[in-house]
Motif scaffolding. Sequence first.
Motif, PDB file in Angstrom:
ATOM      1  N   ARG A 167       0.876  -1.273   0.045  1.00 21.34           N
ATOM      2  CA  ARG A 167       0.204   0.038   0.080  1.00 21.34           C
ATOM      3  C   ARG A 167       1.037   1.296  -0.125  1.00 21.34           C
ATOM      4  O   ARG A 167       1.548   1.666   1.132  1.00 21.34           O
ATOM      5  CB  ARG A 167      -0.951   0.038   1.494  1.00 21.34           C
ATOM      6  CG  ARG A 167      -1.875  -1.262   1.290  1.00 21.34           C
ATOM      7  CD  ARG A 167      -2.510  -1.055   2.316  1.00 21.34           C
ATOM      8  NE  ARG A 167      -3.705  -1.952   2.276  1.00 21.34           N
ATOM      9  CZ  ARG A 167      -4.089  -2.537   3.590  1.00 21.34           C
ATOM     10  NH1 ARG A 167      -3.496  -2.766   4.563  1.00 21.34           N
ATOM     11  NH2 ARG A 167      -4.959  -3.615   3.420  1.00 21.34           N
ATOM     12  N   LEU A 168       0.961   1.766  -0.927  1.00 26.05           N
ATOM     13  CA  LEU A 168       1.755   3.338  -1.349  1.00 26.05           C
ATOM     14  C   LEU A 168       1.124   4.337  -0.679  1.00 26.05           C
ATOM     15  O   LEU A 168       1.773   5.271  -0.852  1.00 26.05           O
ATOM     16  CB  LEU A 168       2.333   3.110  -2.618  1.00 26.05           C
ATOM     17  CG  LEU A 168       3.162   2.126  -3.137  1.00 26.05           C
ATOM     18  CD1 LEU A 168       3.437   2.470  -4.703  1.00 26.05           C
ATOM     19  CD2 LEU A 168       4.344   1.850  -2.576  1.00 26.05           C
ATOM     20  N   HIS A 169       0.121   4.194  -0.174  1.00 29.97           N
ATOM     21  CA  HIS A 169      -0.691   5.270   0.640  1.00 29.97           C
ATOM     22  C   HIS A 169      -0.627   5.134   2.039  1.00 29.97           C
ATOM     23  O   HIS A 169      -1.207   5.881   2.792  1.00 29.97           O
ATOM     24  CB  HIS A 169      -2.131   5.254   0.028  1.00 29.97           C
ATOM     25  CG  HIS A 169      -2.876   3.903   0.086  1.00 29.97           C
ATOM     26  ND1 HIS A 169      -3.259   3.052  -0.571  1.00 29.97           N
ATOM     27  CD2 HIS A 169      -3.299   3.526   1.375  1.00 29.97           C
ATOM     28  CE1 HIS A 169      -3.794   2.141  -0.267  1.00 29.97           C
ATOM     29  NE2 HIS A 169      -4.037   2.357   1.031  1.00 29.97           N
ATOM     30  N   ALA A 170      -0.082   3.980   2.557  1.00 30.41           N
ATOM     31  CA  ALA A 170       0.082   3.959   3.978  1.00 30.41           C
ATOM     32  C   ALA A 170       1.041   4.456   4.503  1.00 30.41           C
ATOM     33  O   ALA A 170       1.938   5.144   3.727  1.00 30.41           O
ATOM     34  CB  ALA A 170       0.294   2.037   4.018  1.00 30.41           C
ATOM     35  N   GLY A 171       1.003   4.693   5.773  1.00 31.75           N
ATOM     36  CA  GLY A 171       1.951   5.429   6.535  1.00 31.75           C
ATOM     37  C   GLY A 171       1.480   6.720   7.307  1.00 31.75           C
ATOM     38  O   GLY A 171       0.321   6.614   7.709  1.00 31.75           O
ATOM     39  N   VAL A 172       1.993   7.595   7.488  1.00 35.30           N
ATOM     40  CA  VAL A 172       1.543   8.613   8.317  1.00 35.30           C
ATOM     41  C   VAL A 172       1.532  10.032   7.234  1.00 35.30           C
ATOM     42  O   VAL A 172       2.408  10.529   6.375  1.00 35.30           O
ATOM     43  CB  VAL A 172       2.661   9.327   9.167  1.00 35.30           C
ATOM     44  CG1 VAL A 172       2.167  10.440   9.896  1.00 35.30           C
ATOM     45  CG2 VAL A 172       2.961   8.092  10.177  1.00 35.30           C
ATOM     46  N   HIS A 173       0.139  10.500   7.128  1.00 38.56           N
ATOM     47  CA  HIS A 173      -0.303  11.651   6.425  1.00 38.56           C
ATOM     48  C   HIS A 173      -0.076  12.926   7.206  1.00 38.56           C
ATOM     49  O   HIS A 173      -0.789  12.929   8.323  1.00 38.56           O
ATOM     50  CB  HIS A 173      -1.530  11.316   5.754  1.00 38.56           C
ATOM     51  CG  HIS A 173      -1.750  10.221   4.798  1.00 38.56           C
ATOM     52  ND1 HIS A 173      -1.679  10.284   3.556  1.00 38.56           N
ATOM     53  CD2 HIS A 173      -1.727   8.758   5.253  1.00 38.56           C
ATOM     54  CE1 HIS A 173      -1.879   8.837   2.950  1.00 38.56           C
ATOM     55  NE2 HIS A 173      -1.719   8.078   4.042  1.00 38.56           N
ATOM     56  N   LEU A 174       0.685  13.709   6.700  1.00 35.61           N
ATOM     57  CA  LEU A 174       0.726  15.085   7.642  1.00 35.61           C
ATOM     58  C   LEU A 174       0.285  16.230   6.882  1.00 35.61           C
ATOM     59  O   LEU A 174       0.776  16.534   5.632  1.00 35.61           O
ATOM     60  CB  LEU A 174       2.040  15.365   7.935  1.00 35.61           C
ATOM     61  CG  LEU A 174       2.416  16.509   8.525  1.00 35.61           C
ATOM     62  CD1 LEU A 174       1.933  16.633  10.102  1.00 35.61           C
ATOM     63  CD2 LEU A 174       4.142  16.831   8.713  1.00 35.61           C
ATOM     64  N   LEU A 175      -0.757  16.944   7.363  1.00 36.86           N
ATOM     65  CA  LEU A 175      -1.176  18.276   6.952  1.00 36.86           C
ATOM     66  C   LEU A 175      -0.925  19.253   7.871  1.00 36.86           C
ATOM     67  O   LEU A 175      -1.157  19.118   9.026  1.00 36.86           O
ATOM     68  CB  LEU A 175      -2.869  18.122   6.618  1.00 36.86           C
ATOM     69  CG  LEU A 175      -3.238  17.360   5.462  1.00 36.86           C
ATOM     70  CD1 LEU A 175      -3.154  15.692   5.757  1.00 36.86           C
ATOM     71  CD2 LEU A 175      -4.673  17.766   5.176  1.00 36.86           C
ATOM     72  N   THR A 176      -0.363  20.437   7.353  1.00 37.21           N
ATOM     73  CA  THR A 176      -0.139  21.544   8.037  1.00 37.21           C
ATOM     74  C   THR A 176      -1.206  22.518   7.790  1.00 37.21           C
ATOM     75  O   THR A 176      -1.164  22.957   6.825  1.00 37.21           O
ATOM     76  CB  THR A 176       1.106  22.283   8.017  1.00 37.21           C
ATOM     77  OG1 THR A 176       2.126  21.167   8.242  1.00 37.21           O
ATOM     78  CG2 THR A 176       1.625  23.510   8.866  1.00 37.21           C
ATOM     79  N   GLY A 195       2.518  27.527  16.298  1.00 36.77           N
ATOM     80  CA  GLY A 195       1.220  27.672  16.545  1.00 36.77           C
ATOM     81  C   GLY A 195       0.310  26.847  15.046  1.00 36.77           C
ATOM     82  O   GLY A 195      -0.747  26.999  15.269  1.00 36.77           O
ATOM     83  N   ARG A 196       1.139  26.550  14.263  1.00 36.02           N
ATOM     84  CA  ARG A 196       0.358  25.976  13.221  1.00 36.02           C
ATOM     85  C   ARG A 196      -0.511  24.770  13.508  1.00 36.02           C
ATOM     86  O   ARG A 196      -0.207  23.813  14.385  1.00 36.02           O
ATOM     87  CB  ARG A 196       1.217  25.376  11.968  1.00 36.02           C
ATOM     88  CG  ARG A 196       1.771  26.223  11.303  1.00 36.02           C
ATOM     89  CD  ARG A 196       1.355  27.348  10.596  1.00 36.02           C
ATOM     90  NE  ARG A 196       1.901  28.402   9.694  1.00 36.02           N
ATOM     91  CZ  ARG A 196       1.789  29.621   9.528  1.00 36.02           C
ATOM     92  NH1 ARG A 196       0.679  30.011   9.885  1.00 36.02           N
ATOM     93  NH2 ARG A 196       2.626  30.214   8.558  1.00 36.02           N
ATOM     94  N   LEU A 197      -1.702  24.219  12.716  1.00 35.16           N
ATOM     95  CA  LEU A 197      -2.410  23.041  13.234  1.00 35.16           C
ATOM     96  C   LEU A 197      -1.773  21.958  12.435  1.00 35.16           C
ATOM     97  O   LEU A 197      -1.976  21.944  11.264  1.00 35.16           O
ATOM     98  CB  LEU A 197      -3.871  23.437  12.953  1.00 35.16           C
ATOM     99  CG  LEU A 197      -4.699  22.447  13.432  1.00 35.16           C
ATOM    100  CD1 LEU A 197      -4.829  22.360  15.131  1.00 35.16           C
ATOM    101  CD2 LEU A 197      -6.251  22.815  12.917  1.00 35.16           C
ATOM    102  N   LEU A 198      -1.323  21.013  13.339  1.00 40.17           N
ATOM    103  CA  LEU A 198      -0.763  19.818  12.562  1.00 40.17           C
ATOM    104  C   LEU A 198      -1.838  18.546  12.586  1.00 40.17           C
ATOM    105  O   LEU A 198      -2.223  18.611  13.840  1.00 40.17           O
ATOM    106  CB  LEU A 198       0.393  19.358  13.263  1.00 40.17           C
ATOM    107  CG  LEU A 198       1.668  20.181  13.458  1.00 40.17           C
ATOM    108  CD1 LEU A 198       2.762  19.751  14.359  1.00 40.17           C
ATOM    109  CD2 LEU A 198       2.033  20.721  12.246  1.00 40.17           C
ATOM    110  N   LEU A 199      -1.978  17.938  11.590  1.00 39.73           N
ATOM    111  CA  LEU A 199      -2.921  16.880  11.577  1.00 39.73           C
ATOM    112  C   LEU A 199      -2.294  15.758  10.860  1.00 39.73           C
ATOM    113  O   LEU A 199      -1.771  15.806   9.829  1.00 39.73           O
ATOM    114  CB  LEU A 199      -4.296  17.199  10.558  1.00 39.73           C
ATOM    115  CG  LEU A 199      -5.208  16.249  10.433  1.00 39.73           C
ATOM    116  CD1 LEU A 199      -6.076  15.625  11.857  1.00 39.73           C
ATOM    117  CD2 LEU A 199      -6.481  16.709   9.627  1.00 39.73           C
ATOM    118  N   LEU A 200      -2.207  14.878  11.786  1.00 42.09           N
ATOM    119  CA  LEU A 200      -1.318  13.429  11.386  1.00 42.09           C
ATOM    120  C   LEU A 200      -2.548  12.281  11.428  1.00 42.09           C
ATOM    121  O   LEU A 200      -3.050  12.185  12.249  1.00 42.09           O
ATOM    122  CB  LEU A 200      -0.347  13.076  12.578  1.00 42.09           C
ATOM    123  CG  LEU A 200       0.765  13.907  12.324  1.00 42.09           C
ATOM    124  CD1 LEU A 200       0.845  15.024  13.169  1.00 42.09           C
ATOM    125  CD2 LEU A 200       2.216  13.311  12.666  1.00 42.09           C
TER     126      LEU A 200
END
Length: 799
Positions: free
Chosen positions: A219-228, A263-268
């Motif tokens: 699964r090349l979409h597996a792992g940790v997705h990080l959005l700032t 202060g950025r909002l991190l979404l993992l």
Amino acid sequence: MMVKKRTKSVVLTVIAILSYLSLVKVFLDAGGGDLYSSTYPPSPHSAASDDYSSRSSFLSFYLGNGNTERVANAEGKYTITASKEDMNERKSEMIMGEEILNKADETKRKSDEAKEEKGRQNEVYYTKVGRKPASVHLMTTQEVAKGPPKRMKRSEGSREEEEEDVGKERTPGELLAPIPSTLEVEATLAASGVTVWVDGKQVYESVNRTMVWLDGMYRLHAGVHLLTLHQWTGRVLRTANFLTWQPETSRQLAAALRDAGHGRLLLLLASPEFTMYLSEEVIQHLSTLGSHFARVLARDEAWCVVAWQGEGLVYETLTTAHHYVADGDAPPTSLHFVIPRKREPQCDWYRLEDLKQRVSFCQTYDGYGDFCRCHQLPWSPRPPRHSLLDDEVIPVAIATAGRLPLVLRQVDQLRAGPGGDTTPITIFVDGACPEATALADLLQITVSFNTKNPAPRGTTHRVNQHIRYTLKKVFEFYPEANFSIILEDDLDLAQDFISYFHQTAPLLRKDPFLFFVNAFNYNSYTHTAHDPSRLYRAHGIPGYGWMTSRSAAHEMLAGWAPLNQTGVSWDWWVRARVMGSRDMLIPEVPRTRHMGGGGTHISGFDQVLFSSQPLNQDAEARLDVGSAEEGNYEARLLDDLSSAQVVTLVQHPCQVTPLPTHQTNKTYLIYIYQPTEDHYHFSYEVVALCLGINDRDIHENLRMMITFPFFGNQVYLVACPNSPYCKPGGRRIIYKGTEEDLIIAKQNPVLRPALITKYATRVTPHQDPSLEFSLENRFVVDYTVGGMEPAVWVSEEED
């Protein structure tokens, strides 16, 4: 009779209170276990006690045999939702730290309410973030299977448009529009991928990238997705997917977390499998932000973290599946939270007049670390100068798909060394990118956008076409230049990077047998790289920092890899179809180090080798260019071969090292049976694994001969029978490896960097269910491959 009833009521009340206090104590005491033990630790509550059996029954009721969803917030409020395997069966909830719901009455009441909500089966929990209300909603497996809720309408437009929207400038009307006081973020997470919505608009999606790769399905979409996210506008500033089921990618994730703005909002969002190579640096960073689960993760679980960078946790969820055989799937989960928006901090240096442009840049984009650091005066890149090194114009072209923080690092490295601040630099970006324009303005360099790339994103063809664009345009931009240096953005550069190419340019100009100059050497490791002045001639691929002439570039462009050739990489195409019999120059000690990895082209496993390679530290190194001239090089090569000591591989080279591991001032020659470069001949791969050089392929050779200094002693590895240097003199000294030899070599790689693997799996705590309740039911797998020292060398004279 009335007294007996009252007495019975008091007794039951006391029992209930004691049971409540006992459970709270179980929960609090369980949090301090040894999470890194190779076996899950015995519970501090496992000693015989009067209420142990009742506690076990109580926990088993809640944990059941199915999935457990845990939610934690910044204040430590902790919610557990447990469900049976049968999703039609009612769910039971526990809210830790506030109250334990009555099992019978509350479960029935919630079940009735859920039926009235047209399929919604979960309660919405309200906790606190700061002083304003926020909410978390976890979806059931059935809900996720049906797709996102109706309010989560997918935005119109293609995936490419969504990607280009990241970092996009807003119109004055958008900027002046009223902004709600709260920010709403929703996400779904499953084995098939992740999707994220911000204020009702889909901003990210990575799903269904399962494909055959290496030796199986991955699964090349597996792992940790990080959005700032911007803390006030909610705009997505950065997105990335880190394949932490491969080594080295966690290093990139750690850098992304470290470089996010304050202060950025991190979404993992972490989807299975993501724990295999999740580093301590990442875990420590998230623990510092207040993560409750970072240190108790296990394989095949779903994990979501929402946090303010530098300020603390907002929410965190962990979905575990108990009592099952791990198959790479975790229960689907969903996150929905509403939080107050935050104003951007005003740094002290924002008031400085000469940094106003930087202020605007740092408030608009993210991921630049010290370049935008708020708590101290940020570093500034060196400005360009107008004089030219040796009056030779050799422009540098940096090809990027938009990883601009990496580009910034490269520009700083280029300008740090001799001649770097006088070298013209151009950024070539694949696609439109306002961020690149803003960064180029700050750095006072040129930027060019490849907006008509015909190949689909994420494909080899896309890279091929962008390198072609870069190579073509750089010579158009600098019509007076005879040479150009091509860089990709994921390289670290030595201080003498520019000087290296200026010193080799005269030889490239006059030697018709040279096609290009590389700054990289695939066979350079700490035990095979000693002399920064030495150059080698070889037949290989351009890449990882290379220089070519205008005429050679025209040849490459005329014979470029076509779009209809499936699976072709531009560099290998150039070697096979354009280069012919000409050579390239490579240094003994590299001037670049590859720092990418974690994908299909360069995997994290390949990157383990790349990361261990040396980088020249001598900023004033003078190259021995004369020895690299075609006539001089061939003469020295023949002289070395004629006087070399021939080494016969009688025993397996991984079990008995065939070469000395100390300097002897001798030259050594090894003959191997390797008719072609193909992998089905085992000899080269076995010897490469046992001597600690590049075993991926034999492409960087000079007429099927490879040379390198093994602990300071020059070694020539000659492939027989087709190399012109194969002259064993009739003796039976040619080593022919077998498949069995290769198996032994792979099990005993010598002088390889250690590949450390550490992850945990959930086990069934038969003796104490409280371990499962507190997430201490972890069995930690910890092993290391590689890092082996060579076996004792035995010389032929001693035999």
